[in-house]
Scaffold this active site. Structure first.
Site, PDB file in Angstrom:
ATOM      1  N   SER A 158       3.662  56.038 -95.474  1.00 46.70           N
ATOM      2  CA  SER A 158       2.372  55.426 -94.918  1.00 46.70           C
ATOM      3  C   SER A 158       1.640  54.814 -95.890  1.00 46.70           C
ATOM      4  CB  SER A 158       1.822  56.637 -94.092  1.00 46.70           C
ATOM      5  OG  SER A 158       2.461  56.854 -92.964  1.00 46.70           O
ATOM      6  N   ASP A 189      -4.811  49.669 -88.020  1.00 49.13           N
ATOM      7  CA  ASP A 189      -4.641  50.903 -89.062  1.00 49.13           C
ATOM      8  C   ASP A 189      -4.695  50.421 -90.572  1.00 49.13           C
ATOM      9  OD1 ASP A 189      -3.597  53.363 -89.880  1.00 49.13           O
ATOM     10  OD2 ASP A 189      -1.635  53.006 -89.627  1.00 49.13           O
ATOM     11  N   HIS A 231      -4.742  55.919 -90.798  1.00 54.78           N
ATOM     12  CA  HIS A 231      -4.440  57.234 -90.444  1.00 54.78           C
ATOM     13  C   HIS A 231      -4.103  58.219 -91.701  1.00 54.78           C
ATOM     14  CE1 HIS A 231      -0.087  55.822 -90.994  1.00 54.78           C
ATOM     15  NE2 HIS A 231       0.106  57.153 -91.478  1.00 54.78           N
TER      16      HIS A 231
END
Length: 264
Positions: free
Chosen positions: A219, A123, A72
């Site tokens: 992230s 992901d 992402h």
């Protein structure tokens, strides 16, 4: 980390101004790239400015020219691929306000072809660097490794939000959080706007009463179990909230594909 998976990347964890509620290390402590030489920052000054070296996501050096991160991180807040022309990886920069360490351009990006930005499933991505970085790579858990027992301590490192309110750290931080059961995660994320937990591709970690977590701009960074990369910072509802553990990519599910993409 994406703030709420069902928001389709509307809360992608960026080092600038997230468009949704964020998820950096909350409740952690200072860390150093000398201890974590494979912990790298993803940078795009064109998109995020020069403050904090343009950092917007984290990653893990798993080979001299290969970085493991979250898929992402390669998308914008609207779920569209964002192939930043100035994308670089920074190694050895504990304090992002300095010029410490090295910056190397990304020459190629391999996003998991099965990644679903609508639910943030699968992901992971592997970045190829234009030139090798220095010594210090992190091992990845084996395919199908049974390392996710509830209560197992795990370590997360990153330069993300330290409060959940956009207070991004300029220095590397770390936090230790226990892995939690799949049942607990399903209860926390049953679907809808809260996001949907999938035990086959995800794993959760966090304190029951909150207070410790990964957050925005963490992230893509690693979740370490026994010194190996067992997870990738992915998504969650807010940061360090009670009964809302952080959700990580279950690397053992994708380890074979990750190694193939990295040429390992």
């Amino acid at each position: 980390m994406v703030a709420v998976a069902a928001a389709v990347l509307a809360g992608v964890l960026t080092g600038a101004t997230p468009s949704g509620p964020p998820r950096v290390i909350v409740g952690g402590s200072p860390a150093d790239t000398a201890t974590y030489p494979w912990a790298v920052a993803l940078s795009s000054r064109a998109e995020y400015g020069s403050a904090r070296s343009g950092q917007f996501c984290g990653g893990t050096l798993i080979a001299p020219t290969k970085v493991l991160t979250a898929a992402h991180c390669m998308f914008d807040a609207n779920g569209r691929r964002d192939d930043r022309p100035d994308l670089t990886v920074i190694q050895g920069r504990t304090d992002l306000r300095t010029t410490q360490g090295r910056e190397v351009a990304v020459s190629a990006t391999h996003v998991n072809p099965g990644f679903d930005p609508g639910v943030i499933e699968g992901d992971w991505a592997v970045l190829t660097l234009a030139e090798p970085l220095g010594t210090g790579t992190a091992p990845v858990v084996a395919q199908g490794a049974d390392v996710y027992a509830a209560g197992t301590p795990s370590t997360v490192v990153g330069w993300g939000d330290t409060t959940g309110n956009g207070d991004y750290s300029s220095t590397l931080r770390q936090v230790i959080v226990p892995l939690v059961t799949d049942a607990t995660c399903r209860t926390a994320y049953p679907g809808g706007l809260q996001g949907t937990y999938d035990a086959a591709s995800m794993v959760c970690a966090g304190e029951r009463l909150g207070g410790k977590d990964a957050c925005s701009a963490d992230s893509g960074g690693p979740l370490l179990v026994g010194g190996r990369v067992a997870g990738i910072v992915s998504w969650g509802d807010g940061c360090a909230l009670a009964r809302k553990p952080g959700v990580y990519t279950r690397v053992a599910t994708f380890a074979r594909d990750i190694r193939e993409a990295a040429g390992l």
